[in-house]
Design an enzyme around this catalytic site. Sequence first.
Site, PDB file in Angstrom:
ATOM      1  N   CYS A 110       0.886  -1.156   0.000  1.00 52.49           N
ATOM      2  CA  CYS A 110       0.000   0.000   0.000  1.00 52.49           C
ATOM      3  C   CYS A 110       0.923   1.204   0.000  1.00 52.49           C
ATOM      4  O   CYS A 110       1.545   1.501   1.020  1.00 52.49           O
ATOM      5  CB  CYS A 110      -0.917   0.039   1.225  1.00 52.49           C
ATOM      6  SG  CYS A 110      -1.883   1.565   1.234  1.00 52.49           S
ATOM      7  N   CYS A 113      -0.597   4.231   2.383  1.00 52.81           N
ATOM      8  CA  CYS A 113      -0.610   4.115   3.845  1.00 52.81           C
ATOM      9  C   CYS A 113      -0.319   2.679   4.231  1.00 52.81           C
ATOM     10  O   CYS A 113       0.808   2.220   4.085  1.00 52.81           O
ATOM     11  CB  CYS A 113      -1.923   4.625   4.420  1.00 52.81           C
ATOM     12  SG  CYS A 113      -3.402   4.071   3.549  1.00 52.81           S
ATOM     13  N   SER A 114      -1.313   1.937   4.692  1.00 46.40           N
ATOM     14  CA  SER A 114      -1.024   0.574   5.135  1.00 46.40           C
ATOM     15  C   SER A 114      -2.239  -0.321   4.946  1.00 46.40           C
ATOM     16  O   SER A 114      -2.491  -1.193   5.765  1.00 46.40           O
ATOM     17  CB  SER A 114      -0.601   0.584   6.597  1.00 46.40           C
ATOM     18  OG  SER A 114      -1.608   1.201   7.375  1.00 46.40           O
ATOM     19  N   CYS A 115      -3.008  -0.126   3.870  1.00 48.59           N
ATOM     20  CA  CYS A 115      -4.176  -0.964   3.616  1.00 48.59           C
ATOM     21  C   CYS A 115      -3.736  -2.424   3.512  1.00 48.59           C
ATOM     22  O   CYS A 115      -2.731  -2.736   2.871  1.00 48.59           O
ATOM     23  CB  CYS A 115      -4.874  -0.530   2.335  1.00 48.59           C
ATOM     24  SG  CYS A 115      -5.465   1.174   2.436  1.00 48.59           S
TER      25      CYS A 115
HETATM   26 FE    FE Z   1      -3.369   2.069   2.896  1.00 48.03          FE
END
Ligand code: FE
Length: 206
Positions: A110, A113-115
Site C-alpha cells: 500500500c 498508507c497501510s491498507c
Molecule cells: Fe493504505
Amino acid sequence: MPHDHHDHDHPEHSELSPIELRVRALESILVEKGYVDPAAVDAIIQTYETEIGPHRGARVVAMAWSDPAFADWLKQDATAAIASLGYSGRQGEHMAALFNTDTLHNMVVCTLCSCYPWTVLGLPPVWYKAPPYRARAIKEPRAVLAEFGLTLPATTEVRVWDSTAEMRYLVVPQRPKGTERWSEEKLAGLVTRDSMIGTGLARAAQ
Ligand code: FE
C-alpha cells in the site's frame, strides 16, 4: 519548583517507546472523557492477536489448492468465497485473490498508507507499514524481494498491486511440489504470511 518531566522516573512507562507513550496518553484521555470503553478496546486487540491472523488466509489458500471449484470462486469473487468461511468484516469488504503461476509472481503493497486484508491476515507487519517498503516495492520489486531472500527467475513476471481502501489483496502462492496427498490442514501449515503478501513463497514440503 519548575516542572521537568524528565527529572523523575516513571517506572511504569520506562519500557515504552515515544509512540507507545503517545498512544497510552491518547487512550487515557478517550477513556476519561467516556469516548471509549477500555474493555471494548481490549476485546478488539485480543481478537486481532488470537482469533484473526494469517492462519485464516492459510486456510483459504489451502482450500484453493485442494478444491478447484473453490479456487475458481476465489478467482471470480474473492470477497464472497472468503466470507463463506466466516471471514468478513473490517478491511476485508472488497477482496481480490492473486494467483501465482510459474510465470507470474504477485506482490502487494500500500504505497499510500497501510491498507491490508485484516480479515485474512490480521494486522500488518511493521515493515509493510514502513516507508522504505512502500516506496520501493513498485520501483524495484526484485531488489525488495531479494532482501526478503526471494530471487525469482528472470522469466517470472513480478506484478505489484497497490492496495487501497477499495480493494485488498490476498496472494495465493503456488502449491509446493510433493504435497499431492496432503490434507488441507497440513497444507495450510506451509502457507506463510509473507507468501500471502508476495514477499515470500510457501514453505517447501519436508
Ligand atoms: Fe493504505
